[in-house]
Design a protein around this motif. Structure first.
Motif, short mmCIF file in Angstrom:
data_model
loop_
_atom_site.label_atom_id
_atom_site.label_comp_id
_atom_site.label_asym_id
_atom_site.label_seq_id
_atom_site.Cartn_x
_atom_site.Cartn_y
_atom_site.Cartn_z
N ILE A 135 0.75 -1.20 0.06
CA ILE A 135 -0.12 0.10 -0.06
C ILE A 135 0.97 1.37 -0.08
O ILE A 135 0.33 2.48 -0.01
N ASP A 136 1.90 1.11 -0.01
CA ASP A 136 2.84 2.38 0.02
C ASP A 136 3.91 2.24 -0.91
O ASP A 136 4.05 2.87 -2.14
N ALA A 137 5.25 1.46 -0.69
CA ALA A 137 6.40 1.58 -1.28
C ALA A 137 6.34 1.22 -2.85
O ALA A 137 7.03 1.69 -3.68
N GLY A 141 6.66 5.17 -7.26
CA GLY A 141 8.12 5.23 -8.11
C GLY A 141 9.19 5.83 -7.21
O GLY A 141 10.05 6.08 -7.82
N LYS A 142 8.98 5.81 -6.02
CA LYS A 142 10.10 6.28 -5.32
C LYS A 142 11.12 5.13 -5.01
O LYS A 142 10.55 4.06 -4.51
N THR A 143 12.37 5.53 -5.37
CA THR A 143 13.34 4.09 -5.16
C THR A 143 14.80 4.78 -4.55
O THR A 143 14.68 6.05 -4.91
N MET A 219 -6.13 5.88 -3.08
CA MET A 219 -5.64 7.18 -2.50
C MET A 219 -4.40 7.59 -2.75
O MET A 219 -4.15 8.77 -3.14
N LYS A 220 -3.31 6.66 -2.56
CA LYS A 220 -1.93 7.15 -3.02
C LYS A 220 -1.76 7.43 -4.50
O LYS A 220 -1.26 8.44 -4.99
N ARG A 221 -2.58 6.68 -5.38
CA ARG A 221 -2.68 7.09 -6.70
C ARG A 221 -3.12 8.47 -6.99
O ARG A 221 -2.53 9.36 -7.85
N THR A 229 6.40 14.16 -8.25
CA THR A 229 7.87 14.23 -7.77
C THR A 229 7.76 15.01 -6.21
O THR A 229 8.86 15.49 -5.99
N GLU A 230 6.77 14.76 -5.44
CA GLU A 230 6.58 15.50 -4.13
C GLU A 230 6.99 16.91 -4.03
O GLU A 230 7.96 17.35 -3.17
N GLN A 231 6.39 17.72 -4.86
CA GLN A 231 6.65 19.29 -4.82
C GLN A 231 5.86 19.54 -3.64
O GLN A 231 5.94 20.93 -3.05
N ASP A 233 1.59 18.34 -2.75
CA ASP A 233 0.36 17.38 -2.09
C ASP A 233 0.92 16.08 -1.68
O ASP A 233 0.45 15.60 -0.63
N ARG A 234 1.80 15.66 -2.15
CA ARG A 234 2.56 14.08 -1.98
C ARG A 234 3.05 14.08 -0.53
O ARG A 234 3.05 13.17 0.23
N LYS A 235 3.50 15.17 -0.19
CA LYS A 235 4.08 15.63 1.22
C LYS A 235 3.04 14.94 2.38
O LYS A 235 3.34 14.64 3.36
N LEU A 236 1.66 15.06 1.97
CA LEU A 236 0.72 14.49 2.84
C LEU A 236 1.02 13.06 3.49
O LEU A 236 0.32 12.70 4.39
N LEU A 237 1.70 12.42 2.25
CA LEU A 237 1.68 10.91 2.52
C LEU A 237 2.78 10.85 3.74
O LEU A 237 2.90 9.70 4.13
N ASN A 238 3.30 11.89 4.17
CA ASN A 238 4.21 11.62 5.30
C ASN A 238 3.59 11.95 6.85
O ASN A 238 4.18 12.20 7.71
#
Ligand code: GLY
Length: 352
Positions: A135-137, A141-143, A219-221, A229-231, A233-238
């Motif tokens: 459900i996350d990694a 596409g974060k590697t 939700m992650k999608r 590339t986490e500029q 909204d993606r930071k919300l996943l943190n």
């Protein structure tokens, strides 16, 4: 089988279903013509699932080789990564071939980062074998690999060509490893889905696992499609990760990621509640949901220790640390906190 499509720069499908590991070859063949397939995995997963995956790939016409490294975060190094690259070269893998990442988050990150740079980028497929990775990694596409100075300090954005999530594999995980995924699934509920939170907090997960994985990856999608590339909204996943990483770091990474993120959510909720930003009772709601699944809720570190861990994290932006504050179940926002205020926030978060 459920399918979730991710519309990133290169779109891809996530397939979710019980027992689909035996259909991996057939499923891959629909999008990747039979070629060489290098299974990258760890020594534990190798013994459990590599044979079945190999057979499925071979039956579909792929020529298969496999590389396994020692399981665990301690392997997520530049040495293991370069060994994988050397292995790919020895096998004469080309850009027409495919890497199959079979394992949890460490395997996905390492194999994905090898795929990102080998011959300047080759195709890779994610087959997550933990609930957390499913459900996350494995999505987004974060590697990365770890450096001596910290976790995930070198890496790349490289989207997989497809993700195949066999929920039967997740159902067989030891409870403590499965619970790591529960903490992450609760995070999605707190972030933006009250029904999901209630379902996980109150009902059985195992009987609805396919639906829960589908809800979380959807939700992650949605977030990754807006911000690959986490500029922003993606930071919300943190959510829960700023305190969570500090807890992992203080424990010398003995505490699992899921457990640390769970405690991290409790801490940030307590801080938000104390500051009058969050709905009263939010911290208790999160604590109860975690406890229901045997996850810890108490932080064993001082505000000073947490602050040291937070300042060490790569997410620091000059004099600002960005926290994701939960306001109520289903609604969170990113809040900038000055480095000079972090220790005071940590004190509030641990209830001092
Ligand atoms: N694990 C958080 C992200 O993929 O952005």
């Amino acid at each position: 089988m459920k399918t979730v499509t991710v519309h990133t720069k290169t779109p891809y499908d996530i397939y979710i279903g019980a027992g689909i590991r035996t259909q991996i070859g057939e499923q891959m063949k629909k999008q990747i013509a039979p070629c060489k397939a290098a299974i990258i995995t760890d020594d534990v997963v190798f013994g459990l699932y590599a044979t079945q995956v190999r057979q499925s790939l071979e039956q579909a016409g792929y020529t298969v080789c496999a590389y396994a490294f020692s399981a665990g975060e301690a392997s997520k190094t530049i040495t293991t990564w370069s060994n994988i690259l050397e292995f790919l070269a020895e096998q004469e893998m080309t850009r027409k071939d495919v890497i199959v990442a079979l394992g949890g988050g460490v395997v996905g990150d390492m194999a994905g980062f090898a795929a990102a740079v080998y011959q300047r980028g080759i195709t890779f497929v994610q087959i997550p074998t933990t609930f957390l990775a499913a459900i996350d990694a494995s999505v987004g596409g974060k590697t990365a690999i770890d450096l001596k100075a910290g976790k995930n300090l070198a890496g790349a954005f490289h989207q997989p060509r497809m993700v195949l999530c066999d929920t039967e594999i997740l159902q067989q995980l030891p409870q403590s490893i499965f619970a790591d995924g529960i903490a992450e699934a609760l995070k999605y509920g707190v972030l933006g889905n009250q029904d999901l939170f209630v379902q996980i907090a109150e009902a059985g997960i195992h009987s609805h696992l396919d639906e829960i994985v589908e809800m979380c990856v959807s939700m992650k999608r949605d977030i990754v499609e807006k911000d690959e590339t986490e500029q922003g909204d993606r930071k919300l996943l943190n959510l829960g990760h700023t305190f969570g990483h500090a807890i992992e770091w203080n424990s010398a990474f003995c505490m699992s990621h899921g457990q640390a993120v769970g405690i991290g959510m409790v801490l940030v909720a307590r801080a938000a509640e104390h500051m009058g930003k969050a709905k009263k009772g939010l911290t208790e709601q999160i604590e109860k949901a975690l406890q229901q699944h045997g996850l810890p809720i108490h932080c064993m570190y001082t505000a000073k220790e947490l602050t040291a861990g937070i300042l060490h994290d790569k997410k620091r932006k000059g004099n600002i640390i960005q926290f994701v504050f939960p306001y109520e179940i289903g609604h969170c926002e990113i809040v900038d906190i000055a480095v000079s205020d972090v220790e005071a926030l940590a004190n509030i978060a641990i209830g001092k």
